[in-house]
Design an enzyme around this catalytic site. Structure first.
Site, PDB file in Angstrom:
ATOM      1  N   LYS A  13       0.852  -1.208   0.000  1.00 20.64           N
ATOM      2  CA  LYS A  13       0.000   0.000   0.000  1.00 20.64           C
ATOM      3  C   LYS A  13       0.879   1.246   0.000  1.00 20.64           C
ATOM      4  CE  LYS A  13       0.912   1.262   4.472  1.00 20.64           C
ATOM      5  NZ  LYS A  13       1.649   2.462   4.851  1.00 20.64           N
ATOM      6  N   ASP A 136      -1.749  -1.296  11.264  1.00 22.26           N
ATOM      7  CA  ASP A 136      -1.919  -1.191   9.809  1.00 22.26           C
ATOM      8  C   ASP A 136      -2.603  -2.411   9.193  1.00 22.26           C
ATOM      9  OD1 ASP A 136      -0.752   1.255   9.668  1.00 22.26           O
ATOM     10  OD2 ASP A 136       1.185   0.556   8.917  1.00 22.26           O
TER      11      ASP A 136
END
Ligand code: C5P
Length: 290
Positions: A13, A136
């Site tokens: 990401k 995360d």
């Protein structure tokens, strides 16, 4: 007949924005961030075994505290299963780079083992467990383009960002306990209101693109101050080309969003050449948003 091992892709990401709103009573920081999945991915495979065993094409990563094993042990503890697994990790995402590789691997492990062990946990339950492995991890149960809030555990899907090519520049630097270290250096001077992120959400809702919205990241001044190598890399990048370079997560990876494939390949080649000549202390990659 031996069953074939299950495989799963763990995507990287980037953070389009990352704002820190303040410090929470539990010691974590309240953030708002828009996060975007990339095509770049690691691959995990899962096969039956009596014990939990992790192998990796990078031997130094096959350790007890790898997030994959932390996720696997948490899943065992939560469900009471005594089954083991042979897990193999093929690492392609730069490590500790702000690209979420370890967290994505952990999310992938929760999904893969839930299937292998036939536990029947829902995506919501797996996502909640993911949040216990790391802040995360929950994003990787949503993927695409998403708004992330809280300490990272509140994730809501946004309209997908118009497809982009992404040039990644990861400075060659090892920052021990990077995320914790960088958060420890956050002061109220780095706090913001979340307005830049809200503006980008509006742009995404209206046009599906980020246009000229500023892609702010609260960690930029902190990582530049902490690491001379990262600061030197950014200087070199700014000398080499006019594109805006953005920091992903707590860094040290910088990225450039490019709508056009030809331009992205040109930029990738010119920066990779600088790195080969030793003029840029970084690993350079080319990928796409997905
Ligand atoms: O959740 P995770 O284990 O990845 O976080 C590592 C460290 O980063 C935490 O112990 C905390 O010090 C810091 N952190 C924070 N605020 C967040 C996420 C992480 O202060 N939103």
């Amino acid at each position: 007949m031996r069953s074939r091992p299950r495989t799963c892709r763990a995507h990287a990401k980037i953070n389009l924005t990352l704002e820190i709103l303040g410090k929470r009573p539990d010691g974590y920081h309240e953030i708002v961030s828009i996060v975007q999945t990339l095509a770049l991915h690691d691959v995990l495979s899962f096969g039956p075994a009596d014990e939990l065993v992790l192998t990796c094409d990078r031997q130094d990563l096959a350790t007890h505290d790898n997030l994959v094993l932390r996720a696997a042990r948490l899943l065992q503890a939560e469900t009471g299963t005594t089954m083991g697994a042979q897990i193999h990790l093929t690492k392609r995402i730069p490590v500790a780079a702000g690209l979420g590789g370890g967290s994505s691997d952990a999310a992938c492990a929760l999904r893969g083992l839930n299937g292998l062990w036939q536990l029947g946990l829902s995506e919501e339950e797996l996502c909640r467990l993911g949040g216990q492995v790391g802040s995360d991890v929950p994003f990787f149960f949503v993927d695409g383009t998403a708004l992330v809030q809280g300490r990272g555990e509140k994730v809501s899907r946004l309209p997908s960002l118009a497809s982009k090519w992404v040039v990644l520049i990861t400075p060659r630097v090892e920052l021990a306990e990077k995320t914790r270290e960088l958060y420890a250096r956050v002061s109220p001077a780095h706090f913001s209101t979340g307005e830049a992120t809200r503006e980008l959400v509006r742009a995404l809702l209206q046009s599906g693109d980020v246009d000229s919205s500023p892609l702010v990241n609260a960690f930029l001044p902190i990582v530049l101050e902490m690491s001379p190598v990262v600061a030197r890399c950014l200087d070199r990048l700014r000398e080499a080309c006019a594109e805006p370079f953005h920091l992903s997560g707590a860094g040290p990876t910088f990225y450039v969003l490019v709508p056009d494939r030809g331009r992205a390949e040109e930029l990738f080649r010119s920066l990779a050449t600088l790195a080969q000549r030793g003029l840029l202390e970084a690993r350079v990659g080319l990928t796409q948003t997905v």
